[in-house]
Design a protein around this motif. Structure first.
Motif, PDB file in Angstrom:
ATOM      1  N   THR A 387       0.846  -1.189   0.000  1.00  0.00           N
ATOM      2  CA  THR A 387       0.000   0.000   0.000  1.00  0.00           C
ATOM      3  C   THR A 387       0.887   1.246   0.000  1.00  0.00           C
ATOM      4  N   LYS A 388       0.287   2.422  -0.205  1.00  0.00           N
ATOM      5  CA  LYS A 388       1.064   3.665  -0.158  1.00  0.00           C
ATOM      6  C   LYS A 388       1.663   3.861   1.232  1.00  0.00           C
ATOM      7  N   GLU A 389       0.887   3.547   2.249  1.00  0.00           N
ATOM      8  CA  GLU A 389       1.382   3.652   3.622  1.00  0.00           C
ATOM      9  C   GLU A 389       2.592   2.742   3.828  1.00  0.00           C
ATOM     10  N   GLY A 390       2.513   1.526   3.307  1.00  0.00           N
ATOM     11  CA  GLY A 390       3.623   0.594   3.454  1.00  0.00           C
ATOM     12  C   GLY A 390       4.859   1.078   2.720  1.00  0.00           C
ATOM     13  N   LEU A 391       4.672   1.614   1.502  1.00  0.00           N
ATOM     14  CA  LEU A 391       5.804   2.114   0.731  1.00  0.00           C
ATOM     15  C   LEU A 391       6.502   3.248   1.463  1.00  0.00           C
ATOM     16  N   SER A 392       5.714   4.130   2.080  1.00  0.00           N
ATOM     17  CA  SER A 392       6.302   5.264   2.798  1.00  0.00           C
ATOM     18  C   SER A 392       7.148   4.795   3.980  1.00  0.00           C
ATOM     19  N   LYS A 393       6.769   3.701   4.610  1.00  0.00           N
ATOM     20  CA  LYS A 393       7.509   3.198   5.767  1.00  0.00           C
ATOM     21  C   LYS A 393       8.881   2.632   5.376  1.00  0.00           C
ATOM     22  N   LEU A 394       8.971   2.120   4.156  1.00  0.00           N
ATOM     23  CA  LEU A 394      10.233   1.521   3.724  1.00  0.00           C
ATOM     24  C   LEU A 394      11.003   2.383   2.725  1.00  0.00           C
ATOM     25  N   ALA A 395      10.453   3.563   2.411  1.00  0.00           N
ATOM     26  CA  ALA A 395      11.072   4.421   1.398  1.00  0.00           C
ATOM     27  C   ALA A 395      12.499   4.809   1.759  1.00  0.00           C
ATOM     28  N   SER A 396      12.724   5.195   3.009  1.00  0.00           N
ATOM     29  CA  SER A 396      14.071   5.638   3.398  1.00  0.00           C
ATOM     30  C   SER A 396      15.096   4.518   3.222  1.00  0.00           C
ATOM     31  N   THR A 397      14.692   3.295   3.480  1.00  0.00           N
ATOM     32  CA  THR A 397      15.599   2.146   3.288  1.00  0.00           C
ATOM     33  C   THR A 397      15.949   1.990   1.813  1.00  0.00           C
ATOM     34  N   VAL A 398      14.936   2.079   0.949  1.00  0.00           N
ATOM     35  CA  VAL A 398      15.162   1.958  -0.490  1.00  0.00           C
ATOM     36  C   VAL A 398      16.074   3.079  -0.987  1.00  0.00           C
ATOM     37  N   LEU A 399      15.777   4.324  -0.582  1.00  0.00           N
ATOM     38  CA  LEU A 399      16.541   5.468  -1.070  1.00  0.00           C
ATOM     39  C   LEU A 399      18.004   5.394  -0.640  1.00  0.00           C
ATOM     40  N   SER A 400      18.239   5.006   0.596  1.00  0.00           N
ATOM     41  CA  SER A 400      19.614   4.921   1.093  1.00  0.00           C
ATOM     42  C   SER A 400      20.418   3.877   0.337  1.00  0.00           C
ATOM     43  N   ALA A 402      19.722   2.525  -2.632  1.00  0.00           N
ATOM     44  CA  ALA A 402      19.831   2.881  -4.048  1.00  0.00           C
ATOM     45  C   ALA A 402      20.958   3.889  -4.255  1.00  0.00           C
ATOM     46  N   LYS A 403      21.113   4.821  -3.295  1.00  0.00           N
ATOM     47  CA  LYS A 403      22.191   5.816  -3.376  1.00  0.00           C
ATOM     48  C   LYS A 403      23.554   5.145  -3.269  1.00  0.00           C
ATOM     49  N   VAL A 404      23.702   4.209  -2.311  1.00  0.00           N
ATOM     50  CA  VAL A 404      24.969   3.494  -2.122  1.00  0.00           C
ATOM     51  C   VAL A 404      25.362   2.728  -3.379  1.00  0.00           C
ATOM     52  N   GLU A 405      24.388   2.124  -4.039  1.00  0.00           N
ATOM     53  CA  GLU A 405      24.676   1.284  -5.204  1.00  0.00           C
ATOM     54  C   GLU A 405      24.685   2.057  -6.522  1.00  0.00           C
ATOM     55  N   GLY A 406      24.401   3.384  -6.452  1.00  0.00           N
ATOM     56  CA  GLY A 406      24.486   4.197  -7.656  1.00  0.00           C
ATOM     57  C   GLY A 406      23.338   4.012  -8.622  1.00  0.00           C
ATOM     58  N   PHE A 407      22.118   3.849  -8.101  1.00  0.00           N
ATOM     59  CA  PHE A 407      20.933   3.692  -8.944  1.00  0.00           C
ATOM     60  C   PHE A 407      19.911   4.787  -8.626  1.00  0.00           C
ATOM     61  N   PRO A 408      20.151   6.000  -9.119  1.00  0.00           N
ATOM     62  CA  PRO A 408      19.260   7.119  -8.804  1.00  0.00           C
ATOM     63  C   PRO A 408      17.834   6.939  -9.322  1.00  0.00           C
ATOM     64  N   ASN A 409      17.683   6.217 -10.434  1.00  0.00           N
ATOM     65  CA  ASN A 409      16.341   6.032 -10.978  1.00  0.00           C
ATOM     66  C   ASN A 409      15.515   5.050 -10.160  1.00  0.00           C
ATOM     67  N   HIS A 410      16.180   4.146  -9.456  1.00  0.00           N
ATOM     68  CA  HIS A 410      15.468   3.301  -8.500  1.00  0.00           C
ATOM     69  C   HIS A 410      14.823   4.200  -7.437  1.00  0.00           C
ATOM     70  N   ALA A 411      15.629   5.129  -6.943  1.00  0.00           N
ATOM     71  CA  ALA A 411      15.128   6.036  -5.906  1.00  0.00           C
ATOM     72  C   ALA A 411      13.961   6.873  -6.426  1.00  0.00           C
ATOM     73  N   LYS A 412      14.082   7.392  -7.645  1.00  0.00           N
ATOM     74  CA  LYS A 412      13.014   8.248  -8.209  1.00  0.00           C
ATOM     75  C   LYS A 412      11.708   7.477  -8.377  1.00  0.00           C
ATOM     76  N   SER A 413      11.835   6.133  -8.694  1.00  0.00           N
ATOM     77  CA  SER A 413      10.609   5.344  -8.896  1.00  0.00           C
ATOM     78  C   SER A 413       9.796   5.246  -7.604  1.00  0.00           C
ATOM     79  N   VAL A 414      10.473   5.350  -6.462  1.00  0.00           N
ATOM     80  CA  VAL A 414       9.782   5.342  -5.167  1.00  0.00           C
ATOM     81  C   VAL A 414       9.306   6.742  -4.820  1.00  0.00           C
ATOM     82  N   GLU A 415      10.177   7.729  -4.977  1.00  0.00           N
ATOM     83  CA  GLU A 415       9.833   9.128  -4.605  1.00  0.00           C
ATOM     84  C   GLU A 415       8.603   9.627  -5.358  1.00  0.00           C
ATOM     85  N   GLU A 416       8.512   9.310  -6.655  1.00  0.00           N
ATOM     86  CA  GLU A 416       7.380   9.778  -7.457  1.00  0.00           C
ATOM     87  C   GLU A 416       6.066   9.197  -6.959  1.00  0.00           C
TER      88      GLU A 416
END
Length: 420
Positions: A387-400, A402-416
């Protein structure tokens, strides 16, 4: 001799000679290119039988006719064995599941049977209806959409009637009168008559094994196969005549079978040796039995616990525990295909009637492989539902990450998604 010394001395990994591999490679490549024509040519060359493509096929209505002509005792034996095999396999079916790892975040697995499976049932020294049951029934229980079988024809161009009756009972969709490396190649690549499969299972001789190895980058296979084997662990209370009978029974499979006993005193070893010699000198198939016995051994250990250490190093296909407290001792066994517990549980019971599978890892491969089962014919599909609520709870984990591994578009797919 330590357990590790035993392992080194009695290493039994299947070795395929270079010349065998090269000859089989030519057959595999020929079948891949020429299809049915190559299959028929090799059937004539190796089996002495000239067939046309349409004569290769045996369908279920023909299997049924053969089954109905079976003597009642054989028909009942096939049905009873099939019933127990099916019960055992159904018990092993994994269940779909789902887990909520965070509020609104669900993960799970669902299980699906494979699309089409090819079963190889050997001929050669004899017909093996029990192997037909052991290979086909787990696939059907697993929900495989189509199960085809290849098995060598007899000299008159037919298939062993007991094997064909077993195919009907097991639920095989179609049987092809093809054996050897050409059968494996046909199932791996497909021909005009024999369809390509997703996986090939079943035992066979060294040429069949070589073919399975050669096609394993194109199609899944079950496990490496070698000569049959048994290890019997016995203490002072064991009936040595029964131990000897079980060793001889396994020895009659093949001159290269590995048979061994582990006993707890030198006097037991000497007495067992006499029992084996007495039985072997007058038994049926004595030539095969005695050849296999020459490959075997009797190990003397200080106690059964040391015996289990030897067992775990050998990792035998079949293990019999004919000793006191066998129910407790089995908990220490780490490596074995199937364990037979107590003097009333001979390997022959598992071979034919108990319901456990007799297509087992040999050559020490019981350290990493298991008996053929429904698990060989299914795959799991994982899923994620959020759900959107669930995605928001794990978003920071995904973004962090994705940044370490150099995949900015992975991060954007969650942020959008979180902006919506």
């Amino acid at each position: 001799m330590s357990a590790k010394d035993v392992e080194r001395t009695f290493a039994r990994e299947p070795q395929i000679p270079y010349e065998v591999m090269e000859s089989v490679k030519k057959i595999v490549e020929d079948v891949k290119v020429r299809g049915d024509k190559a299959v028929l040519d090799y059937t004539f060359k190796f089996d002495g039988i000239e067939l046309k493509p349409e004569a290769l096929v045996v369908r279920r209505d023909e299997m049924q006719v053969v089954f109905k002509a079976m003597p009642p005792d054989i028909a009942n034996a096939l049905l009873k064995a099939a019933e127990n095999i099916k019960k055992f396999q159904e018990k092993q079916l994994p269940q779909n599941w789902e887990l909520e790892v965070e509020p609104g975040v669900f993960i799970g697995q669902v299980y699906r049977g494979l699309g089409r499976v090819g079963v190889y049932v050997p001929g050669g020294r004899a017909g093996y209806p029990s192997t037909m049951l052991m290979a086909v029934i787990p696939a059907k229980v697993a929900g495989v959409e189509e199960v085809i079988v290849c098995t060598p024809p007899l000299k008159d161009g037919t298939i062993n009637p007991y094997v064909l009756a077993a195919a009907y009972v097991a639920g095989a969709d179609v049987v092809f009168k093809v054996g050897g490396a050409q059968a494996i190649a046909a199932m791996a690549f497909g021909t005009e008559t024999i369809p390509k499969v997703d996986k090939i299972v079943g035992p066979g001789n060294i040429y069949v094994t070589a073919a399975k190895v050669l096609v394993s980058d194109k199609v899944a296979i079950d496990m490496p196969a070698g000569p049959s084997e048994v290890v019997v662990l016995a203490d002072e209370k064991a009936d040595l005549k029964l131990v000897a009978l079980d060793l001889v029974a396994q020895a009659e499979h093949d001159p290269m079978s590995f048979v061994a006993a582990i006993v707890t005193s030198m006097s037991m070893a000497e007495a067992l040796n006499k029992e084996i010699a007495e039985i072997a000198k007058s038994c049926e198939k004595a030539d095969i039995v005695n050849s296999a016995l020459n490959n075997g051994a009797i190990f003397v250990v200080s106690d059964v616990r040391q015996g289990v250490e030897v067992v775990n190093c050998l990792a035998p296909e079949h293990l019999e525990l004919m000793c006191e407290d066998a129910d407790q001792l089995v908990k220490q066994v780490k490596n074995a295909g199937t364990v037979f517990i107590g003097e009333y549980s001979p390997v022959a019971l598992g071979d034919y009637a108990a319901g456990s599978n007799h297509i087992l890892p040999t050559g020490g491969y019981a350290k990493v492989y298991s008996a053929l089962s429904v698990r060989d014919f299914i795959k799991s599909i994982e899923y994620v539902k959020c759900t959107k609520e669930g995605l928001s709870k794990l978003a920071s984990t995904v973004l962090s990450l994705a940044k370490v591994e150099g995949f900015p578009n992975h991060a954007k797919s969650v942020e959008e998604r979180l902006k919506r």
